[in-house]
Design a protein around this motif. Structure first.
Motif, short mmCIF file in Angstrom:
data_model
loop_
_atom_site.label_atom_id
_atom_site.label_comp_id
_atom_site.label_asym_id
_atom_site.label_seq_id
_atom_site.Cartn_x
_atom_site.Cartn_y
_atom_site.Cartn_z
N GLU A 1 -29.94 9.42 141.39
CA GLU A 1 -28.81 8.57 140.97
C GLU A 1 -29.23 7.62 139.86
N ARG A 2 -30.39 6.99 140.06
CA ARG A 2 -30.82 6.01 139.08
C ARG A 2 -31.19 6.68 137.76
N ALA A 3 -31.85 7.84 137.85
CA ALA A 3 -32.20 8.57 136.64
C ALA A 3 -30.93 8.94 135.87
N ALA A 4 -29.92 9.39 136.61
CA ALA A 4 -28.66 9.78 135.95
C ALA A 4 -28.02 8.58 135.27
N GLU A 5 -28.02 7.44 135.95
CA GLU A 5 -27.45 6.23 135.35
C GLU A 5 -28.16 5.88 134.06
N LEU A 6 -29.46 6.12 134.02
CA LEU A 6 -30.25 5.77 132.84
C LEU A 6 -30.29 6.91 131.82
N GLY A 7 -29.64 8.01 132.16
CA GLY A 7 -29.63 9.14 131.24
C GLY A 7 -30.95 9.89 131.18
N ALA A 8 -31.76 9.78 132.22
CA ALA A 8 -33.02 10.52 132.26
C ALA A 8 -32.85 11.78 133.11
N ARG A 9 -33.73 12.75 132.87
CA ARG A 9 -33.69 13.99 133.63
C ARG A 9 -34.76 13.91 134.70
N LEU A 10 -34.46 14.35 135.90
CA LEU A 10 -35.43 14.32 136.99
C LEU A 10 -35.80 15.75 137.37
N VAL A 11 -37.11 16.04 137.37
CA VAL A 11 -37.57 17.37 137.76
C VAL A 11 -38.41 17.22 139.02
N LEU A 12 -38.09 18.04 140.02
CA LEU A 12 -38.70 17.87 141.34
C LEU A 12 -39.79 18.90 141.62
N GLY A 13 -40.87 18.45 142.22
CA GLY A 13 -41.89 19.36 142.76
C GLY A 13 -42.12 19.02 144.22
N VAL A 14 -42.43 20.03 145.03
CA VAL A 14 -42.68 19.81 146.46
C VAL A 14 -44.05 20.36 146.81
N SER A 15 -44.88 19.54 147.45
CA SER A 15 -46.26 19.97 147.73
C SER A 15 -46.42 20.59 149.12
N VAL B 1 -35.91 2.79 147.51
CA VAL B 1 -37.26 3.10 147.05
C VAL B 1 -37.20 4.06 145.86
N GLY B 2 -36.37 5.10 145.97
CA GLY B 2 -36.22 6.05 144.87
C GLY B 2 -35.67 5.40 143.61
N ARG B 3 -34.65 4.55 143.80
CA ARG B 3 -34.03 3.87 142.65
C ARG B 3 -35.04 2.96 141.95
N HIS B 4 -35.72 2.14 142.73
CA HIS B 4 -36.66 1.19 142.12
C HIS B 4 -37.84 1.92 141.47
N ALA B 5 -38.25 3.03 142.06
CA ALA B 5 -39.38 3.78 141.48
C ALA B 5 -39.00 4.30 140.10
N VAL B 6 -37.79 4.81 139.96
CA VAL B 6 -37.33 5.29 138.65
C VAL B 6 -37.24 4.13 137.66
N ASP B 7 -36.67 3.02 138.11
CA ASP B 7 -36.56 1.83 137.27
C ASP B 7 -37.91 1.40 136.72
N LEU B 8 -38.87 1.32 137.63
CA LEU B 8 -40.20 0.85 137.26
C LEU B 8 -40.88 1.84 136.32
N LEU B 9 -40.75 3.13 136.60
CA LEU B 9 -41.39 4.15 135.75
C LEU B 9 -40.79 4.12 134.34
N VAL B 10 -39.46 4.00 134.26
CA VAL B 10 -38.82 3.98 132.94
C VAL B 10 -39.28 2.75 132.15
N ARG B 11 -39.37 1.60 132.83
CA ARG B 11 -39.86 0.40 132.13
C ARG B 11 -41.29 0.59 131.68
N ARG B 12 -42.10 1.19 132.55
CA ARG B 12 -43.52 1.40 132.19
C ARG B 12 -43.63 2.35 131.00
N ILE B 13 -42.83 3.40 130.98
CA ILE B 13 -42.85 4.35 129.86
C ILE B 13 -42.44 3.62 128.58
N GLN B 14 -41.44 2.73 128.70
CA GLN B 14 -40.95 2.03 127.52
C GLN B 14 -41.88 0.91 127.06
#
Lengths: 344, 344
Positions: free
Chosen positions: B93-107, B305-318
Motif C-alpha cells: 500500500e505504501r509503495a503504491a502511494e509513493l509510486g514505487a514498485r514492490l517485488v517480492l521474494g520468499v525464502s 511495520v510494512g508501511r514504515h519500512a517502505v517509508d524509511l527505505l525510500v527516504r534512505r534511497i533518496q
C-alpha cells in the motif's frame, strides 16, 4: 491506477450516491473484489466510509474540524546549555519548516520545576509536548503522565519495558550503540584494558550497557568504572584515573565530554602523556574537538533527534491513536580525532 | 479530511491552475498552514509539485517526463502464508502511494534460498531491500550484508547491539512490549501462575524477554516454559501443557496463535474447561479470533511495520547516509476476547 486514485474515485462515488454496492463499484472501476475490499477496509479504517452488507455508505456526520491558525509545540528540556541546544535546534528547524510554533521550558534537572513548567505549557495551550524528563521515567511518573491530556513524545529518555511511559512515543539516541562504537574503536587499536569514566546521569546506565556489551564482544579485560561528580572530576577522582593508567589501563571512554576536557587537564598536570600513555574517547561530542589534542568522540545525532521528535509529535497530533505507538532510536557516530592511537 | 484526500485536492488544484499560493490553498482546503506545508513537502519530495516562494507550481517538464515508477523495492520475507501477508500488504500500500514498485521474494526459512533470492532481486535492479532474514542477524551475516550494495531495511528482526546488522535501518514490532501486555492482562485478572508456550522461532527470545519482565514486574510465581514443535504441538507437548494446568498453572501466553488454536483442541479433548480452568492469551492475532472461544490475543502492528519500512527505505534511497541510522519499534496492542477471565 494507483491506490490514491482508486480511493478518490470510491469516495467520489459514495459521496454522489450516498451508498454503493461493492459489486457495481468493482465493475465500474475495473478492479477485482479483492482489491476493492482492501480499499474499502482502508477507507473504513480511516472513517471515510461506513461498511454495510454488500456495500458502503457515507459515515455518520463527524464533528466539524475548525481550521487552526497554527500548531504550538511545547518542549521541556533539563538544560539549555549542554547537549540540548543541538536537540532544540533540530526541533526548532523542523517546527519552522512545518510552520509550527515551538515553546521551550527548562527544568534545570529539578522535578518540581519540571511539573510546574509542563503545567504552564499546557495552560498556555500547547497542542503537544516534547518531554526530556529530569530522570528516566518510572512508576512514580505514571499518574502524572496519564493526566497530561495532550500527546507527548519522550525525547532522549528510555521508558522501562511495560512501564507507565512505554506507551508514549519516543525518539532517542541509541546510546548503547554509541558506547559500543567507542569501545570497539579502542579494541581495534589494540587496547585490552579499557575503563569507563562516567558521571551520574540518566544516560549513564545506557552507556554502561553498550560499554559492557563491547567488553564482552571483544573479550577485553575486566573493566573498571571510575566515577565523576556532577561538577566535574575532583582531585581525588582524577587521581583514581591516573592510578588506573599507572596500573595498566590504556583506554578510556569518558562520559560526558566536558568532563573529558577537564580530565585531560588533570592528566597533563599529573604528567600522563596523551595519547601515548592513554587513548581517550569522549562521549557526546559537544566540546571534544576543542581539546588539545582534539578528542576522538562519539557523537549522538542530537539535531536529528529533535527533528524526528517534532515530526512524530505533529503526526500524532494529526492522526491520533490510529497509528501504533512508536519508539525510534537514532544511531550515534564515531568521530576519530587525535586522542586515540594504536596500543603497542 | 485525511491525508490522501488533501494530497489529491492539492494536486488537482496545481494541475488546473499551474501555480497556487499556499495561503490561498490553506484557506480553500480549510486546513492549517502546518498541515499544508507538511503535505507540500511530501508531494515535493516525490517530484509531484515544485516549491516556489510562497507557493507551489507544476514540476519542470524535464522532471515531469521522468517516469515516477523508476524506484523498485525488493522485499524478502520468510513466508507468505502466516503473519507476513499483513506486513506485505502494508508495504505494498505504501509503495503504491509513493509510486514505487514492490517485488517480492520468499525464502521459506531456507538460508541458501534467502541469499539466492536477494541476489536475484539485486540483479533485477532493485533500488533497495526490505529484509526479513530467516533468523536474527549475527556475525555470520556480516560479510554478506556489507556486500549487498543497495540500501536495506531490516524488517521484524532485531540486530545484536553493535553487531554487523546494527548499522542497518530497522523497523520491527516491539515484541517484548507485546508479551508484557499479554502477561500484564493475566496478572490483572488475578492469575499468579502463568506459563509461556512457545515454538522455536527468531521471535521467541524477544517474546521471552517481555514475558520474564512482566513476571518480575508483577511478582508472579516462577514460570514454566513449554515448548512446541515447528509443526504444532505434539500429543506429548499438549500433554505437558495439560499437566501444567493440573499442577496449578491458570494462565498461558501462547506463541504463535496458530499453535494456540491447535492447543485449544488438544485441551478440549483432555477435558480442560476453557476459560474456567485456564485463561489463554495468543500471540500474533492471525487466527485467534476464529477459535471457539475467540482467543484474547496480542496483535503486532504488522501492516504499520510494512508501511514504515517502505517509508524509511525510500527516504534512505533518496537521502543516502546524510541521515543517521534508524531503529523503529512499533507497539503491539492487546485484543481482549473470551479466552481470558478473572482467576477466582
Amino acid at each position: 491506477m494507483f491506490v490514491e486514485q482508486r480511493h478518490e474515485l470510491i469516495l467520489r462515488e459514495v459521496r454522489e450516491r450516498g451508498s454503493v454496492r461493492l459489486a457495481e463499484l468493482a465493475e465500474s472501476l475495473g478492479v477485482s473484489m479483492v482489491t476493492l475490499r482492501r480499499d474499502v477496509e482502508h477507507l473504513a479504517g480511516r472513517g471515510l466510509v461506513h461498511r454495510v452488507h454488500g456495500g458502503i455508505t457515507l459515515p455518520e456526520p463527524a464533528q466539524e474540524s475548525t481550521p487552526r491558525e497554527t500548531m504550538t509545540i511545547g518542549m521541556l528540556v533539563p538544560a539549555a546549555t549542554y547537549y540540548y541546544p543541538n536537540v532544540i535546534r533540530g526541533a526548532r528547524e523542523r517546527a519552522a519548516e512545518l510552520g509550527a510554533r515551538l515553546v521551550l521550558g527548562v527544568s534545570r534537572y529539578d522535578e518540581a520545576e519540571e511539573r510546574m513548567q509542563v503545567k504552564q505549557l499546557i495552560n498556555g495551550g500547547v497542542d503537544g509536548l516534547l518531554l526530556t524528563l529530569t530522570r528516566q521515567p518510572d512508576a512514580s511518573h505514571a499518574e502524572w503522565l496519564s493526566g497530561i491530556g495532550v500527546p507527548a513524545v519522550l525525547v532522549e529518555r528510555k521508558a522501562e519495558l511495560g512501564g507507565a511511559a512505554s506507551l508514549l512515543d519516543a525518539v532517542a539516541s541509541d546510546h548503547p550503540h554509541g558506547a559500543f562504537l567507542g569501545v570497539r574503536h579502542l579494541a581495534e587499536l589494540g587496547h585490552r584494558r579499557v575503563a569507563m569514566v562516567t558521571r551520574v546521569s540518566p544516560t549513564a546506565p545506557r552507556i554502561r550497557e553498550g560499554f559492557l556489551a563491547a567488553v564482552r564482544a571483544f573479550g577485553l579485560d575486566d573493566p573498571g568504572e571510575l566515577a565523576i561528580d556532577q561538577d566535574g572530576p575532583t582531585d581525588a577522582q582524577a587521581g583514581a584515573v591516573v592510578e588506573a593508567i599507572r596500573g595498566g589501563v590504556t583506554g578510556l571512554l569518558v562520559h560526558n565530554d566536558e568532563d573529558a576536557l577537564l580530565l585531560v587537564q588533570h592528566l597533563r598536570v599529573a604528567g600522563v602523556r596523551l595519547p601515548d600513555e592513554v587513548s581517550i574517547v569522549a562521549y557526546d561530542d559537544e566540546v571534544a574537538a576543542l581539546s588539545d589534542p582534539p578528542l576522538t568522540a562519539v557523537a549522538p545525532p542530537k539535531a536529528a533527534v529533535g527533528r524526528h521528535a517534532v515530526d512524530l509529535l505533529v503526526r500524532r497530533i494529526q492522526e491520533g491513536s490510529s497509528m501504533p505507538g512508536q519508539h525510534l532510536a537514532l544511531l550515534p557516530e564515531l568521530r576519530v580525532r587525535d586522542s586515540s592511537i594504536a596500543h603497542e
